[in-house]
Design a protein around this motif. Structure first.
Motif: not given
Lengths: 203, 195
Positions: B92-99, B105-109, B113-127
């Protein structure tokens, strides 16, 4: 609660299938499902889904993969819309509760259902928080915490929703030892995850 | 008789710079964390003095024959290519983002986008940094990043219990998905027939 069972099976298994249900309070209901959606307009699908939730008799028949597909009503949106306005009768309330009591303790998957239109998000968040805190949740115990009938109905809606959409699954704690023998392949993944979860919890 | 081979699985911690990835890896590891931080020299220097250019790495020993390896990836989208390697054996993967940061935000996008296309593991974002002025709410972040059915959880990355909670959330999500995959079209995944 065959209705709930066949709904879950069609949705989780992404099946192309016809659901036939015989609710006590209405005529027989037929719903077609393809992949990740129900076939038909929302106005047609949603009331049928509501009838299926509490059907004691229901069945699932596979459909050809190249059958008619339009229009479609996405699983999550359709089930949430149906649940939002579902109020069980006293007999249905009793049956849903009895069904939940037969299930083993569960793990809960967190999904942003409020973004998909769910009006009662708080009971679902509560169910998830309890699972995080305790490692697993027994649905009968969680339902027993209801303050009154109104609260019980909210919890029953949450339970039915989570069950149908595959947001709860039998907890795998009991398989932790078995997982060591299974190896890391697909079949052992759940057991591996269960062991890691136990370890993280203990940090 | 051969000793049972040790199983190793990965958990990926990613997201833009200065979001708390290194701290999360250290909170969840029981071994010394290998952090490859250096003095920041580009636009990252405005955000913090040190940044991760290689990987943060930590090990959580689960038992005698199972380890979870935690990888904190560099926080710039130009390192997206590393996903192809890191995703092998990942749970799985955890994305952390500085709120509080538009740049974050722009970098996370770009990263997501790359992750969604290439990886597709279960993911949760932490703000993270929700307590600071100007922080976007989890809902605003979800909308801006078009996260669909991905949960966004408010998080204080300095608090170990909160880091544990987000990791448990993504692992439990992966567990439910794995149980369902195992069940397939089984009639009795709940064991009701025996009950």
């Amino acid at each position: 609660m065959q209705g709930l069972m066949v709904l879950r099976k069609a949705i989780v298994g992404r099946m192309d299938a016809r659901l036939r249900a015989a609710p006590e309070t209405s005529d027989a209901v037929v719903l077609d499902h393809a992949g990740s959606a129900f076939i038909g307009a929302a106005a047609d699908v949603v009331p049928r889904l509501r009838a299926v939730f509490t059907a004691e008799q229901a069945s699932l028949h596979l459909l050809p993969k190249d059958g008619p597909r339009e229009p479609q009503c996405g699983n999550a949106g359709a089930v949430i819309a149906a649940i939002n306005d579902f109020t069980p009768t006293p007999a249905q309330r009793k049956a849903l509760r009895a069904f939940a009591a037969r299930l083993p303790s569960v793990a809960v998957k967190l999904a942003p259902l409020h973004r998909m239109g769910l009006r009662e998000f708080a009971p679902y968040v509560d169910l998830h928080r309890r699972m995080l805190r305790d490692g697993e949740v027994t649905l009968a115990d969680w339902l027993a915490l209801a303050a009154d009938e109104h609260d019980l109905d909210r919890r029953l809606r949450t339970f039915a929703l989570c069950f149908c959409l595959g947001l709860i699954a039998p907890a795998k704690k009991q398989d932790a030892q078995q997982g060591r023998a299974d190896g890391g392949g697909k079949s052992g993944r759940a057991s591996v995850l269960a062991r890691i979860i136990q370890r993280v919890r203990g940090l | 008789m051969n000793a049972p081979r040790k199983q190793i699985f990965k958990l990926l911690i990613t997201g833009p710079v200065n979001a708390g990835k290194t701290t999360l890896v250290s909170h969840l590891s029981d071994s010394q964390v290998a952090a490859t931080d250096v003095a920041a020299t580009d636009e990252v220097a405005r955000l913090k003095s040190m940044t991760t250019v290689g990987l943060d790495f930590g090990i959580l020993r689960v038992d005698d024959d199972l380890e979870l390896h935690l990888f904190g990836t560099p926080g710039q989208a130009r390192f997206n290519f590393m996903w192809d390697i890191l995703a092998k054996g990942a749970l799985a993967a955890v994305f952390l983002i500085d709120s509080t940061s538009e740049e974050s935000l722009a970098e996370a996008r770009k990263m997501y986008d790359y992750y969604r296309e290439k990886v597709r593991l279960p993911v949760v974002f932490g703000a993270t940094k929700q307590d600071l002025p100007g922080a976007l709410s989890p809902e605003e972040i979800a909308e801006r990043l078009d996260l669909g059915d991905v949960p966004v959880i408010p998080l204080d990355a300095r608090v170990k219990e909160e880091n544990k909670a987000i990791v448990l959330t993504v692992l439990e999500n992966a567990l439910v998905e794995a149980v369902e995959e195992d069940a397939g079209e089984a009639d009795d995944e709940w064991g009701l027939a025996a009950g």
